[in-house]
Design an enzyme around this catalytic site. Structure first.
Site, PDB file in Angstrom:
ATOM      1  N   SER A  11      33.553  14.080  11.106  1.00  0.00           N
ATOM      2  CA  SER A  11      34.210  15.065  10.241  1.00  0.00           C
ATOM      3  C   SER A  11      34.611  16.346  10.964  1.00  0.00           C
ATOM      4  O   SER A  11      34.275  16.566  12.124  1.00  0.00           O
ATOM      5  CB  SER A  11      33.295  15.408   9.060  1.00  0.00           C
ATOM      6  OG  SER A  11      32.078  15.930   9.531  1.00  0.00           O
ATOM      7  N   LYS A  71      21.586   4.980  16.984  1.00  0.00           N
ATOM      8  CA  LYS A  71      20.723   5.673  17.955  1.00  0.00           C
ATOM      9  C   LYS A  71      20.109   4.694  18.945  1.00  0.00           C
ATOM     10  O   LYS A  71      19.879   5.029  20.104  1.00  0.00           O
ATOM     11  CB  LYS A  71      19.610   6.435  17.215  1.00  0.00           C
ATOM     12  CG  LYS A  71      20.095   7.428  16.158  1.00  0.00           C
ATOM     13  CD  LYS A  71      20.942   8.527  16.751  1.00  0.00           C
ATOM     14  CE  LYS A  71      21.293   9.588  15.720  1.00  0.00           C
ATOM     15  NZ  LYS A  71      22.178   9.101  14.646  1.00  0.00           N
ATOM     16  N   LYS A  96      14.093  10.226  16.203  1.00  0.00           N
ATOM     17  CA  LYS A  96      15.367   9.985  15.511  1.00  0.00           C
ATOM     18  C   LYS A  96      15.394   8.605  14.863  1.00  0.00           C
ATOM     19  O   LYS A  96      15.236   7.599  15.558  1.00  0.00           O
ATOM     20  CB  LYS A  96      16.534  10.091  16.507  1.00  0.00           C
ATOM     21  CG  LYS A  96      16.694  11.458  17.137  1.00  0.00           C
ATOM     22  CD  LYS A  96      17.894  11.469  18.058  1.00  0.00           C
ATOM     23  CE  LYS A  96      18.693  12.723  17.877  1.00  0.00           C
ATOM     24  NZ  LYS A  96      19.963  12.703  18.597  1.00  0.00           N
ATOM     25  N   GLU A 153      24.443  12.798  20.268  1.00  0.00           N
ATOM     26  CA  GLU A 153      24.792  11.490  19.716  1.00  0.00           C
ATOM     27  C   GLU A 153      26.294  11.305  19.845  1.00  0.00           C
ATOM     28  O   GLU A 153      27.033  12.246  20.141  1.00  0.00           O
ATOM     29  CB  GLU A 153      24.398  11.399  18.235  1.00  0.00           C
ATOM     30  CG  GLU A 153      25.132  12.394  17.338  1.00  0.00           C
ATOM     31  CD  GLU A 153      24.673  12.350  15.890  1.00  0.00           C
ATOM     32  OE1 GLU A 153      23.855  11.479  15.546  1.00  0.00           O
ATOM     33  OE2 GLU A 153      25.147  13.203  15.106  1.00  0.00           O
ATOM     34  N   ARG A 170      33.477  11.088  17.767  1.00  0.00           N
ATOM     35  CA  ARG A 170      33.138  12.470  18.131  1.00  0.00           C
ATOM     36  C   ARG A 170      31.794  12.447  18.854  1.00  0.00           C
ATOM     37  O   ARG A 170      30.797  11.993  18.300  1.00  0.00           O
ATOM     38  CB  ARG A 170      33.047  13.373  16.893  1.00  0.00           C
ATOM     39  CG  ARG A 170      33.058  14.873  17.271  1.00  0.00           C
ATOM     40  CD  ARG A 170      32.762  15.768  16.070  1.00  0.00           C
ATOM     41  NE  ARG A 170      31.375  15.648  15.668  1.00  0.00           N
ATOM     42  CZ  ARG A 170      30.947  15.566  14.398  1.00  0.00           C
ATOM     43  NH1 ARG A 170      31.805  15.592  13.399  1.00  0.00           N
ATOM     44  NH2 ARG A 170      29.660  15.455  14.129  1.00  0.00           N
ATOM     45  N   ARG A 194      29.847  23.949  16.081  1.00  0.00           N
ATOM     46  CA  ARG A 194      29.072  24.269  14.883  1.00  0.00           C
ATOM     47  C   ARG A 194      27.861  25.086  15.288  1.00  0.00           C
ATOM     48  O   ARG A 194      27.241  24.814  16.325  1.00  0.00           O
ATOM     49  CB  ARG A 194      28.619  22.986  14.178  1.00  0.00           C
ATOM     50  CG  ARG A 194      29.745  22.198  13.527  1.00  0.00           C
ATOM     51  CD  ARG A 194      29.290  20.821  13.111  1.00  0.00           C
ATOM     52  NE  ARG A 194      28.931  20.020  14.275  1.00  0.00           N
ATOM     53  CZ  ARG A 194      28.374  18.816  14.210  1.00  0.00           C
ATOM     54  NH1 ARG A 194      28.088  18.286  13.047  1.00  0.00           N
ATOM     55  NH2 ARG A 194      28.096  18.157  15.317  1.00  0.00           N
ATOM     56  N   ASN A 224      29.327   9.836  17.344  1.00  0.00           N
ATOM     57  CA  ASN A 224      29.658   9.397  15.987  1.00  0.00           C
ATOM     58  C   ASN A 224      30.865   8.475  16.046  1.00  0.00           C
ATOM     59  O   ASN A 224      31.943   8.895  16.474  1.00  0.00           O
ATOM     60  CB  ASN A 224      29.995  10.605  15.103  1.00  0.00           C
ATOM     61  CG  ASN A 224      28.846  11.590  15.021  1.00  0.00           C
ATOM     62  OD1 ASN A 224      27.949  11.444  14.233  1.00  0.00           O
ATOM     63  ND2 ASN A 224      28.888  12.610  15.879  1.00  0.00           N
ATOM     64  N   GLU A 229      22.900   8.628  10.026  1.00  0.00           N
ATOM     65  CA  GLU A 229      23.934   9.629  10.282  1.00  0.00           C
ATOM     66  C   GLU A 229      23.921  10.646   9.135  1.00  0.00           C
ATOM     67  O   GLU A 229      23.275  10.453   8.124  1.00  0.00           O
ATOM     68  CB  GLU A 229      25.305   8.965  10.371  1.00  0.00           C
ATOM     69  CG  GLU A 229      25.409   7.858  11.417  1.00  0.00           C
ATOM     70  CD  GLU A 229      25.124   8.337  12.820  1.00  0.00           C
ATOM     71  OE1 GLU A 229      25.418   9.507  13.122  1.00  0.00           O
ATOM     72  OE2 GLU A 229      24.611   7.544  13.625  1.00  0.00           O
ATOM     73  N   GLY A 230      24.661  11.730   9.330  1.00  0.00           N
ATOM     74  CA  GLY A 230      24.841  12.684   8.244  1.00  0.00           C
ATOM     75  C   GLY A 230      24.030  13.964   8.383  1.00  0.00           C
ATOM     76  O   GLY A 230      24.192  14.884   7.599  1.00  0.00           O
TER      77      GLY A 230
END
Length: 476
Positions: free
Chosen positions: A152, A307, A366, A145, A126, A452, A147, A370-371
């Site tokens: 998710s 990253k 950064k 970024e 993603r 989002r 993923n 992740e997360g």
């Protein structure tokens, strides 16, 4: 400031309150759900997943650009994953100071040394973007970024378009409802996993979802699982601890967990240091990587999502290495890059530090994590940089231009949260999948999107961390 809320509704509190109740019921009826508690036996305690009352306006041209470039990003990720020398060079400084990335890289090195057991590769990616607003009001797509592990909300985002269409219909905005694009990432993600399972070649073998100890977002997974069961592909959910206790490899490197042969390991866990509670968890990850099972993703593809690799790719001439005779592809990918800067030791890294300290509001610091919720901004960024600027510890980070999206007014719906109109910022994700066997790319698709939205008072954080909510683009 743009407004996602129709004027007549924004000015009528009673109408707005009624529409909120309609929206919540619509989300429940259409399965936009999340667990309310983080306990192992809480499947009966669910509520609607957080979402916006109205879809957010997004320029159709920029939206189409994000979808169009995704298959090129899929190809790029796959090419990098096969280039051990590039990964070694790109991550050399990072693995010296970042223990987590170093542990992942050690597994990668072992697999490279032994040779891959499985020639089938399955990528479920993603790519996340924000729309950077120029002074003239125009917007440009800039990548946050990519993923490459446990991307998710492919499941829940497949259900949200109908929720917002219903809300707009009830609000008397029928024409607007037709501007919400169709979306079904769950089907696309499952299609790629199903192809990998098919290529593995055993009807009795299962797709194993490797999951966290406790997962509030389990229902997001279930939509992908359902798509697989619809194809008569058996699935099971197991944790690192389960693999450690009941997992084994036979002489042909076939992976067995709880006595069942595993055709595909779909990692929905393993992307953060806290996911590994013991050495046994690391041993379980190594066993899965060494096995004949198809990994989504394999360890090298996982590392492509760091990253540092993102920053190195923005260096002049690097994209051309992977697309030597495709200048248009290079141009499409590079157009999405924000400014990315190295913090390696030396004059270039020193220049980056000075630049960030001189104008902290223009950049984001950064780490290799992740997360969501890991980045540093403004004064906090300055504190971190002052602390590490003369140390090799700074190489655990990269610096990126801060993107300035246009704020939009909307209502963020969360369980037990008061009704209020918020100034919001949005992030667009695009799902991509690919399956390769040996040198043959058998599937390479863009399979959907995710919008989002969060209050502008928050600098960082996703839906799972409780900051952002699910949304839909309203194309214009």
């Amino acid at each position: 400031m743009a407004n996602a809320i129709p004027e007549k509704i924004r000015m009528n509190t009673t109408l707005l309150e009624n529409l909120v109740e309609v929206a919540k019921d619509a989300a429940l009826l259409r399965g936009v759900l999340m667990r309310t508690q983080e306990t192992p036996n809480s499947s009966e305690l669910v509520t609607y997943a957080p979402f916006t009352l109205f879809p957010t306006p997004v320029p159709e041209a920029v939206f189409s650009q994000a979808l169009a470039v995704q298959t090129h990003f899929n190809t790029l990720v796959d090419k990098i994953s096969q280039d051990a020398e590039f990964l070694q060079d790109a991550l050399a400084s990072t693995i010296e100071v970042d223990d987590f990335t170093a542990r992942l890289f050690k597994i990668h090195q072992q697999i490279v040394k032994e040779g891959m057991s499985q020639s089938v590769v399955c990528g479920l990616n993603r790519s996340d973007y924000m729309l950077d607003q120029a002074e003239d009001g125009s917007s440009s797509l800039k990548q946050i970024e990519i993923n490459t592990i446990a991307a998710s909300f492919g499941g829940l985002s497949s259900r949200t378009p109908d929720v917002h269409r219903h809300i707009l219909q009830v609000a008397g905005q029928l024409e607007q409802s037709e501007r919400i694009p169709d979306n079904n990432p769950a089907a696309g993600l499952a299609r790629a996993v199903a192809k990998a399972w098919e290529l593995y070649g055993s009807e009795k073998a299962v797709v194993m979802f490797l999951v966290e100890e406790v997962q509030r977002n389990i229902l997001d997974h279930r939509y992908v699982e359902k798509e697989l069961w619809n194809r008569n592909i058996p699935t099971m959910r197991r944790r690192f601890d389960d693999v450690s206790k009941t997992g084994s490899m036979d002489q042909d490197k076939r992976l067995f967990v709880d006595g069942q042969e595993v055709a595909v390991v779909y990692f929905r866990n393993g992307y953060m240091p806290q996911n590994y509670n013991s050495e046994k968890d690391w041993d379980a990850r190594l066993m899965m990587e060494r096995s004949l099972a198809v990994k989504c993703p394999d360890i090298s593809t996982h590392l492509v999502g760091t990253k540092k690799v993102q920053q190195v790719l923005a260096t002049p001439g690097v994209l051309e290495k992977f697309f030597p005779h495709q200048p248009q592809v290079v141009e499409q990918i590079r157009a999405t890059f924000a400014g990315l800067y190295t913090l390696d030791m030396g004059p270039e890294g020193d220049k980056t530090v000075a630049m960030a300290l001189a104008a902290p509001d223009q950049f984001v610091l950064k780490p290799q994590r992740e997360g969501g919720g890991n980045n540093f901004y403004g004064s906090e960024m300055c504190e971190v940089l002052q602390e590490v600027k003369d140390s090799t510890e700074r190489t655990a980070y990269i610096l990126m231009d801060k993107i300035h999206p246009a704020p939009v007014q909307n209502v963020l719906l969360r369980r037990d949260a008061p009704l209020q109109i918020s100034t919001c910022l949005s992030e667009l994700g695009v799902f991509g999948t690919y399956v390769r066997k040996g040198e043959d790319m058998l599937l390479n698709e863009c399979v959907g999107h995710l919008l989002r939205t969060k209050s502008s008072e928050h600098s960082d954080g996703g839906v799972a961390s409780g900051v952002a909510v699910l949304d839909n683009p309203l194309l214009f």
